[in-house]
Write a protein that holds these residues in place. Structure first.
Motif, PDB file in Angstrom:
ATOM      1  N   VAL A  78       0.818  -1.178   0.033  1.00 31.90           N
ATOM      2  CA  VAL A  78       0.203   0.202  -0.019  1.00 31.90           C
ATOM      3  C   VAL A  78       0.952   1.425   0.056  1.00 31.90           C
ATOM      4  O   VAL A  78       1.904   1.455   0.964  1.00 31.90           O
ATOM      5  CB  VAL A  78      -1.040  -0.170   1.458  1.00 31.90           C
ATOM      6  CG1 VAL A  78      -1.789   1.311   1.334  1.00 31.90           C
ATOM      7  CG2 VAL A  78      -1.893  -1.302   1.182  1.00 31.90           C
ATOM      8  N   LEU A  79       0.619   2.243  -0.972  1.00 24.85           N
ATOM      9  CA  LEU A  79       1.302   3.616  -0.909  1.00 24.85           C
ATOM     10  C   LEU A  79       0.329   4.584  -0.279  1.00 24.85           C
ATOM     11  O   LEU A  79      -0.754   4.602  -0.280  1.00 24.85           O
ATOM     12  CB  LEU A  79       1.245   3.766  -2.503  1.00 24.85           C
ATOM     13  CG  LEU A  79       1.954   5.242  -2.715  1.00 24.85           C
ATOM     14  CD1 LEU A  79       3.296   5.402  -2.582  1.00 24.85           C
ATOM     15  CD2 LEU A  79       1.471   5.941  -4.064  1.00 24.85           C
ATOM     16  N   GLY A  80       1.276   5.200   0.375  1.00 22.69           N
ATOM     17  CA  GLY A  80       0.554   6.380   0.948  1.00 22.69           C
ATOM     18  C   GLY A  80       1.340   7.744   1.232  1.00 22.69           C
ATOM     19  O   GLY A  80       2.532   7.548   0.789  1.00 22.69           O
ATOM     20  N   TYR A  81       0.477   8.895   0.798  1.00 20.07           N
ATOM     21  CA  TYR A  81       1.139  10.163   0.607  1.00 20.07           C
ATOM     22  C   TYR A  81       0.456  11.102   1.510  1.00 20.07           C
ATOM     23  O   TYR A  81      -0.687  10.889   1.635  1.00 20.07           O
ATOM     24  CB  TYR A  81       0.713  10.707  -0.894  1.00 20.07           C
ATOM     25  CG  TYR A  81       1.136  12.055  -1.266  1.00 20.07           C
ATOM     26  CD1 TYR A  81       2.632  12.305  -1.231  1.00 20.07           C
ATOM     27  CD2 TYR A  81       0.206  13.232  -1.257  1.00 20.07           C
ATOM     28  CE1 TYR A  81       3.257  13.357  -1.415  1.00 20.07           C
ATOM     29  CE2 TYR A  81       1.040  14.525  -1.517  1.00 20.07           C
ATOM     30  CZ  TYR A  81       2.297  14.602  -1.615  1.00 20.07           C
ATOM     31  OH  TYR A  81       2.579  15.995  -1.829  1.00 20.07           O
TER      32      TYR A  81
ATOM     33  N   ILE B 198       5.628   3.423   1.353  1.00 23.14           N
ATOM     34  CA  ILE B 198       5.002   2.179   0.827  1.00 23.14           C
ATOM     35  C   ILE B 198       4.869   1.224   2.202  1.00 23.14           C
ATOM     36  O   ILE B 198       6.056   1.121   2.629  1.00 23.14           O
ATOM     37  CB  ILE B 198       5.909   1.413  -0.281  1.00 23.14           C
ATOM     38  CG1 ILE B 198       5.763   2.579  -1.274  1.00 23.14           C
ATOM     39  CG2 ILE B 198       5.229   0.341  -0.548  1.00 23.14           C
ATOM     40  CD1 ILE B 198       6.568   2.016  -2.474  1.00 23.14           C
ATOM     41  N   VAL B 199       3.955   0.742   2.497  1.00 18.61           N
ATOM     42  CA  VAL B 199       3.972  -0.425   3.482  1.00 18.61           C
ATOM     43  C   VAL B 199       3.740  -1.857   2.898  1.00 18.61           C
ATOM     44  O   VAL B 199       2.953  -1.799   1.985  1.00 18.61           O
ATOM     45  CB  VAL B 199       2.860  -0.367   4.643  1.00 18.61           C
ATOM     46  CG1 VAL B 199       3.444   1.193   5.160  1.00 18.61           C
ATOM     47  CG2 VAL B 199       1.586   0.048   4.132  1.00 18.61           C
ATOM     48  N   ARG B 200       4.330  -2.708   3.525  1.00 16.48           N
ATOM     49  CA  ARG B 200       4.279  -4.131   2.972  1.00 16.48           C
ATOM     50  C   ARG B 200       3.780  -5.198   4.140  1.00 16.48           C
ATOM     51  O   ARG B 200       4.448  -5.104   5.117  1.00 16.48           O
ATOM     52  CB  ARG B 200       5.779  -4.723   2.281  1.00 16.48           C
ATOM     53  CG  ARG B 200       5.606  -5.887   1.899  1.00 16.48           C
ATOM     54  CD  ARG B 200       7.069  -6.170   1.237  1.00 16.48           C
ATOM     55  NE  ARG B 200       8.034  -6.240   1.912  1.00 16.48           N
ATOM     56  CZ  ARG B 200       9.305  -6.154   1.762  1.00 16.48           C
ATOM     57  NH1 ARG B 200       9.660  -5.631   0.572  1.00 16.48           N
ATOM     58  NH2 ARG B 200      10.279  -6.180   2.822  1.00 16.48           N
ATOM     59  N   ARG B 201       2.946  -6.010   3.596  1.00 19.17           N
ATOM     60  CA  ARG B 201       2.420  -7.017   4.587  1.00 19.17           C
ATOM     61  C   ARG B 201       3.724  -8.112   4.663  1.00 19.17           C
ATOM     62  O   ARG B 201       4.267  -8.599   3.684  1.00 19.17           O
ATOM     63  CB  ARG B 201       1.326  -7.757   4.288  1.00 19.17           C
ATOM     64  CG  ARG B 201       0.694  -8.743   5.307  1.00 19.17           C
ATOM     65  CD  ARG B 201      -0.570  -9.359   4.719  1.00 19.17           C
ATOM     66  NE  ARG B 201      -0.764  -9.455   3.566  1.00 19.17           N
ATOM     67  CZ  ARG B 201      -2.211  -9.195   3.023  1.00 19.17           C
ATOM     68  NH1 ARG B 201      -3.045  -8.659   3.611  1.00 19.17           N
ATOM     69  NH2 ARG B 201      -2.245  -9.415   1.549  1.00 19.17           N
TER      70      ARG B 201
ATOM     71  N   LEU C 208       4.704  -3.471   7.426  1.00 18.51           N
ATOM     72  CA  LEU C 208       5.594  -2.511   7.964  1.00 18.51           C
ATOM     73  C   LEU C 208       6.109  -1.549   6.752  1.00 18.51           C
ATOM     74  O   LEU C 208       5.799  -1.812   5.695  1.00 18.51           O
ATOM     75  CB  LEU C 208       6.988  -3.318   8.236  1.00 18.51           C
ATOM     76  CG  LEU C 208       6.877  -4.526   9.162  1.00 18.51           C
ATOM     77  CD1 LEU C 208       8.057  -5.581   9.216  1.00 18.51           C
ATOM     78  CD2 LEU C 208       6.767  -3.732  10.589  1.00 18.51           C
ATOM     79  N   ILE C 209       6.777  -0.553   7.068  1.00 18.40           N
ATOM     80  CA  ILE C 209       7.226   0.400   6.100  1.00 18.40           C
ATOM     81  C   ILE C 209       8.447  -0.082   5.294  1.00 18.40           C
ATOM     82  O   ILE C 209       9.180  -0.647   6.087  1.00 18.40           O
ATOM     83  CB  ILE C 209       7.606   1.671   6.785  1.00 18.40           C
ATOM     84  CG1 ILE C 209       6.481   2.020   7.460  1.00 18.40           C
ATOM     85  CG2 ILE C 209       7.949   2.744   5.742  1.00 18.40           C
ATOM     86  CD1 ILE C 209       6.552   3.377   8.710  1.00 18.40           C
ATOM     87  N   CYS C 210       8.459  -0.068   4.071  1.00 19.79           N
ATOM     88  CA  CYS C 210       9.646  -0.707   3.268  1.00 19.79           C
ATOM     89  C   CYS C 210      10.172   0.389   2.549  1.00 19.79           C
ATOM     90  O   CYS C 210      11.317   0.327   1.889  1.00 19.79           O
ATOM     91  CB  CYS C 210       8.940  -1.788   2.531  1.00 19.79           C
ATOM     92  SG  CYS C 210       7.920  -1.447   1.169  1.00 19.79           S
ATOM     93  N   HIS C 211       9.499   1.686   2.426  1.00 18.89           N
ATOM     94  CA  HIS C 211       9.923   2.723   1.508  1.00 18.89           C
ATOM     95  C   HIS C 211       9.378   4.125   2.561  1.00 18.89           C
ATOM     96  O   HIS C 211       8.248   3.968   2.742  1.00 18.89           O
ATOM     97  CB  HIS C 211       9.510   2.700   0.044  1.00 18.89           C
ATOM     98  CG  HIS C 211      10.161   3.918  -0.701  1.00 18.89           C
ATOM     99  ND1 HIS C 211      11.263   4.095  -1.029  1.00 18.89           N
ATOM    100  CD2 HIS C 211       9.731   5.055  -0.931  1.00 18.89           C
ATOM    101  CE1 HIS C 211      11.501   5.026  -1.783  1.00 18.89           C
ATOM    102  NE2 HIS C 211      10.593   6.007  -1.776  1.00 18.89           N
TER     103      HIS C 211
END
Length: 117
Positions: free
Chosen positions: A75-78, A98-101, A107-110
């Motif tokens: 999931v991308l968040g701005y 960008i959060v990754r399951r 968790l935040i991956c970017h």
């Protein structure tokens, strides 16, 4: 999607506000790409060091502006984020995450910060 982001970001915010750099870093993947307002780094150790260097008393207030589901597990968040300090003006920034399951957790991956000009 917003619920996923809010869960991760509320935990991140609580750790930042409490000046707990190791806990803040624990909400990132082991290989997270992290771009604060200093040169980028990769991984939790460098993220913890970044947050450890920030002043005690700094707090973060965020607003989710946009979300996109990139894949089932991404999931991308701005966001807009205001970092408030005890001894200087608030710093407004834009933040993309960008959060990754990962298993049962997200968790935040970017993490990419841009100054508001």
């Amino acid at each position: 999607m917003t619920d996923v982001l809010r869960t991760v970001l509320d935990r991140w915010k609580a750790a930042v506000d409490a000046h707990e750099p190791e806990r803040a870093a624990s909400y990132f993947t082991d290989d997270a790409i992290f771009q604060g307002l200093h040169p980028y780094s990769v991984g939790r150790a460098s993220i913890a060091a970044y947050y450890a260097a920030l002043p005690v008393g700094m707090t973060a207030t965020y607003e989710i502006r946009e979300t996109r589901r990139l894949a089932d597990d991404l999931v991308l968040g701005y966001l807009s984020v205001d970092f408030a300090f005890t001894d200087r003006p608030t710093l407004p920034v834009y933040l993309s995450v960008i959060v990754r399951r990962t298993g049962d957790d997200w968790l935040i991956c970017h993490y990419q910060v841009s100054q508001v000009l």
